[in-house]
Each structure stands twice: as C-alpha cells, then as structure tokens.
Design an enzyme around this catalytic site. Sequence first.
Site, PDB file in Angstrom:
ATOM      1  N   ARG A 261     -44.375  59.723  39.343  1.00 40.94           N
ATOM      2  CA  ARG A 261     -44.705  58.394  39.848  1.00 40.94           C
ATOM      3  C   ARG A 261     -46.104  57.963  39.418  1.00 40.94           C
ATOM      4  O   ARG A 261     -46.460  56.796  39.509  1.00 40.94           O
ATOM      5  CB  ARG A 261     -44.590  58.393  41.383  1.00 40.94           C
TER       6      ARG A 261
ATOM      7  N   TYR B 198     -38.409  30.288  37.657  1.00 40.99           N
ATOM      8  CA  TYR B 198     -37.411  31.343  37.792  1.00 40.99           C
ATOM      9  C   TYR B 198     -37.054  31.514  39.264  1.00 40.99           C
ATOM     10  O   TYR B 198     -37.928  31.697  40.113  1.00 40.99           O
ATOM     11  CB  TYR B 198     -37.935  32.645  37.201  1.00 40.99           C
TER      12      TYR B 198
ATOM     13  N   ASP C 121     -46.420  33.791  34.206  1.00 34.79           N
ATOM     14  CA  ASP C 121     -45.216  34.437  33.705  1.00 34.79           C
ATOM     15  C   ASP C 121     -45.032  34.010  32.252  1.00 34.79           C
ATOM     16  O   ASP C 121     -44.777  32.845  31.962  1.00 34.79           O
ATOM     17  CB  ASP C 121     -44.017  33.999  34.553  1.00 34.79           C
TER      18      ASP C 121
ATOM     19  N   LYS D 196     -36.068  40.754  29.033  1.00 34.09           N
ATOM     20  CA  LYS D 196     -35.716  39.645  28.162  1.00 34.09           C
ATOM     21  C   LYS D 196     -36.184  39.912  26.722  1.00 34.09           C
ATOM     22  O   LYS D 196     -35.750  40.855  26.092  1.00 34.09           O
ATOM     23  CB  LYS D 196     -36.296  38.352  28.724  1.00 34.09           C
TER      24      LYS D 196
END
Length: 383
Positions: A56, A107, A178, A203
């Site tokens: 982690r 979005y 973004d 994407k």
Amino acid sequence: MSAPQDAGRPASPAGLAPATVAVTAGRPRTRPGAAVNEAVWLTSTYVADGPYDYGRTGNPTWDAFETVLGALEGGRALVYSAGLAAMAAATALVPDGSVVVAPSSAYSGTTTQLQLAQRQGRLTLRQVEIADTDAVGEALRGADLLVVESPTNPMLDVADLPALVDLAHAEGALVVADNTFATPVVQRPLDHGVDVVVHSVTKYLAGHSDVVLGATVTRDDSAGRDLHERLRAHRHLTGSIAGPQEVWLALRGLRTLTVRVERAQANAAELARRLQAHPAVRAVRHPSLPDDPGHARAVAQMRGFGAIVSIEVDGDAAAAERVAAATRLWVHATSLGGVESSLERRRRHAAESPVVPESLLRLSVGIEDVDDLWADLDQALRA
C-alpha cells in the site's frame, strides 16, 4: 515509509517533445543485459530496510508510470485505483465546511461526488457555467476550491484556465483541473498555475479500454510537493491504490499516447466538420468550432482540440438512441478514450446534468480510418 524520493519526478531531459518523453521516460537504467521495460512487481510486502515496506506504500511499477505522467504534465504524479479516487483525494485537500465551485455540466461522477458531500453537510457547492469567466469569478467569492473541466464532459465547453486560476488564487482557493479529455498532449494545466491535475487514466492515458485507474499531478515546487505528500498520505490511508498489472498496462498505453491522440483528434475535427452539414444533426459541439471570442481565446491556449465530438440529433431522446443502436463500427458503450470509436446518449444516465440535451450523443472518436467512421455514422443518422 515513504516511497523513493525520485518517484513521480520528471526523468527525461528538459526540452524533449511530448512524443519523445512518452517513449523514453520511466525506463529502467540502461546497462548490458537490462530489460528495456519496467517489470510488473506483484508483491504485497518487501524485505525490511529498503525503499518500500508494504504494497500500500509503493511499488516500482507505480513509480515508472508516475515518472512518465509526471514528465508529460510537468509535475509529480500519483496513480490511484480509479479517476474518482483521484478526484476524491484532490477535493479532500480542503477541510469540511469549504465552499467548492464546479461546472454546472461536468463528468457526472465528479458532480455526484460533490453533491453527495453537500447533502452530508461537508461542503457548500456552487455550480456555474465554466466557460463564463465572469460568472465563475462571482461564484468564487469566499470559495476554497475551484474544480475545472476543460473541455467539459459532455458539453465540450472550454474554460479560460489562466484567467480562472488568477481569480481563484486571488480568493485563496485551490484549483483542481480534470485533464482527462485534453490529455497533456493538448494542454498542461500546471503551466497555467493549476494546483492539482486529475486524470481518469482509464481513458486516453491507458487508451485501450482494459483498465480502471486514476492519477493526480502537482507542480514540482515547494507548494506542489506539499500537496503531493498530502495526496500520497490520502491514497495510503484510504487504500485507494492501483494493482501493479493494471498500472503496467497503462504504462504501456502511455508509450503511444501522442500518436493515438494526434490521430484521434484529426479524425474528430474532420467528422465535426462533416457533421455540421448533416441533415439529421441539429448541433455539433467540438473545440475546433468556436462560437464566440471568449471561446477562441480559451482554445488558443490549447495545443489541439481533443477527440470528443458531441452532437444533438434532430429529434428526441428516442431518435438519438436509434442512431446509437444503428452503428456497426462505432461501439454503443459508455466510457471513452480507447482506440476504438464509441458513442452514447448521456442523458440515459440518471446522474447526468439536466443541462445536457436529451438528444445529445457523445462521440469518442478513435483511430480507425475516418472515411469508414463517417460512412457508418452517416448510415446510422439516416436510418
């Protein structure tokens, strides 16, 4: 334990073009017999007293991806389990009770996340048309955070990033942008003073519709490094970490980012031009088609137009759905940014903004032959 201090730093020589950076950054050191590519490090734990201690905390495969993306965006990158995990980490940089300004159409995942936080009493949300610089300036009074999309999803409104950053910073607000639609090939928000860049790596960065990942990037100055460490701590403590195999696939996708984006946006610009004259199309949205001087000023700051085109079908929601169902090459599917072309009526989703027209189709233009894409879209529109 912190990850190595060079993780996420630009590693290619200054002055190289993005296409070269995408290919050369984040490689293992060259020596006889060395691998050209970074390995997939499938391990949850490490031997003590090294640069990592637990899965982690860090992973060499993460480091390679973060190095490439950081170099492309001009900052320091972190990879997350999803784009929404990255956005959640970025918006968590401001405390509970903050005022957040965000686009009225963006979005739907980001908007839903912010609206939920407002219902829970954790923030006050002010939504505004992001391309209206004066309106954003009014909304920013007393604000703590500005969340920007440019171009927006799916309306493709383009924001004047430098102007909005100046307005936000004058109020003492952080700016999160973004950059999923544009990618660093088209624009680098950090160059305009943005504090945190967010990506849905799913994407264009990965580019092959086979992973779900996110990322943040911050400037490589003292303020940016502080934000970077706070974002790293959030990722560590919330467990919003990425699988090494998925990150390796995204790293491989990054190597061809520039050629994919250049081909896809050339296709998109040509299709947008042809669609303007189509009898079954009421309106076409694409940054290559400016509608006012303010739009032209904002687009002039970009190095391209992106590969998303939104159209309003001449008809109602049912007419738009019929078009989406009638294509043969275009894939009727959600998401975007893959090498394949896809399309979707966004208002079929309950979380989509009511600002979005019912008959709007979002086209994610891929890298196929543009005449084949046009023929398929044309027959679907005429069906």
